[in-house]
Design an enzyme around this catalytic site. Structure first.
Site, PDB file in Angstrom:
ATOM      1  N   ASP A  98      63.247  44.553  82.540  1.00 34.21           N
ATOM      2  CA  ASP A  98      63.637  43.256  83.090  1.00 34.21           C
ATOM      3  C   ASP A  98      65.142  43.143  82.843  1.00 34.21           C
ATOM      4  O   ASP A  98      65.607  43.361  81.715  1.00 34.21           O
ATOM      5  CB  ASP A  98      62.947  42.113  82.342  1.00 34.21           C
ATOM      6  N   HIS A 154      60.727  51.191  80.241  1.00 36.49           N
ATOM      7  CA  HIS A 154      59.625  51.986  80.768  1.00 36.49           C
ATOM      8  C   HIS A 154      60.134  53.094  81.685  1.00 36.49           C
ATOM      9  O   HIS A 154      61.255  53.039  82.187  1.00 36.49           O
ATOM     10  CB  HIS A 154      58.669  51.080  81.551  1.00 36.49           C
ATOM     11  N   SER A 260      70.033  44.915  74.922  1.00 37.39           N
ATOM     12  CA  SER A 260      71.395  45.096  75.380  1.00 37.39           C
ATOM     13  C   SER A 260      71.440  45.486  76.837  1.00 37.39           C
ATOM     14  O   SER A 260      71.241  44.661  77.716  1.00 37.39           O
ATOM     15  CB  SER A 260      72.101  46.144  74.516  1.00 37.39           C
TER      16      SER A 260
END
Length: 293
Positions: A98, A154, A260
């Site tokens: 995300d 991922h 980050s």
């Protein structure tokens, strides 16, 4: 005007924001926060998460669990099953996180950008001894994670990780304000280079794709499932680690101990998916790059 709004407006001042997040003792604060965030005292945990919610848009409705032992436990939370949809198109590489798309686009030889007018090279980022031919004139995407986002990353495609290289470094803030002021910032910060080969069909099979998680102030630790070490400022082990770890598209590879930026490096033949541009919010599993070779 509410107190929260007043504080947000104050921190929006670029000079003050840069001063508060970069001119303080970054490494000391990062090490302190790493220890403080793991305190499991209920009062400390509740107060920490409460302050975090006050200063951000933290939303825990998608979290697999709602009770956390510490702020760190909350930060590294897992999502509920089915909270993200993985794009299954065989010609698409999905977003590993995300995040918010930062600088992105073609790689000019080996030159990329962290912000307008602030170039750096792949040699600066990955070292001069690394074979960079796979990404010469390819495509790059910078994905920035804010503090309230889901912080696990991922596999963007079915792939095999064949090498990880760790770079110890500084902990500059990586927000847009700092990226416009500090040259080659990503090349100065702590980071890991994750080298992968795609497992697909046709010409996409065997293509090399790199993921470069970059740490920042308060967030300098990276955990990878396939390595039995925690990569952080105090790490003194091997800098380059040979691997042979296979992942399915969307499978969790690891997480930031806090969070980050992830830089994605793709070879020529990949291009940013239609409708995506700098500033676009993407979710893990969403189509990010399309193979059109």
């Amino acid at each position: 005007m509410t107190l929260k709004k007043q504080i947000h407006n104050l921190l929006a001042n670029e000079d003050l924001n840069f001063l508060l997040t970069n001119r303080l003792p970054r490494r000391w604060l990062t090490q302190f926060m790493g220890r403080f965030s793991k305190i499991e005292n209920p009062l400390v945990r509740s107060a920490s998460i409460g302050i975090w919610k006050f200063f951000s848009d933290l939303d825990l409705s998608e979290a697999k669990k709602q009770h956390f032992k510490s702020m760190h436990d909350c930060f590294t939370r897992e999502l509920k099953d089915g909270a993200r949809t993985i794009d299954t198109d065989a010609n698409v590489m999905s977003s590993p996180v995300d995040g918010i798309i930062g600088a992105c686009g073609p790689i000019a030889g080996t030159q990329v950008f962290q912000a307008k007018g602030f170039p750096y090279t792949l040699e600066d980022l990955l070292g001069t001894e690394e074979d960079l031919s796979a990404w010469r004139n390819g495509t790059f995407v910078t994905l920035r994670l804010t503090s309230s986002m889901y912080h696990r990353f991922h596999a963007p495609y079915n792939c095999t990780v064949d090498k990880v290289r760790y770079f110890s470094g500084d902990t500059w803030n990586v927000n847009p304000i700092a990226l416009k002021r500090v040259e080659k910032l990503f090349c100065k910060n702590e980071r890991a280079f994750i080298s992968t080969r795609l497992n697909g069909t046709g010409s996409i099979n065997g293509q090399r794709v790199a993921l470069v998680p970059v740490a920042a102030i308060l967030v300098a630790s990276i955990r990878l499932h396939f390595l039995d070490v925690l990569l952080h400022m105090g790490y003194k082990g091997a800098k380059t680690m040979a691997c042979n770890a296979s992942f399915g598209k969307g499978q969790e590879m690891g997480w930031f101990q806090h969070g980050s930026t992830v830089i994605v490096l793709a070879p020529a033949g990949f291009a940013l998916c239609e409708g995506l541009e700098q500033g676009t919010h993407v979710r893990m599993g969403q189509a990010l790059l399309r193979w059109s070779h």
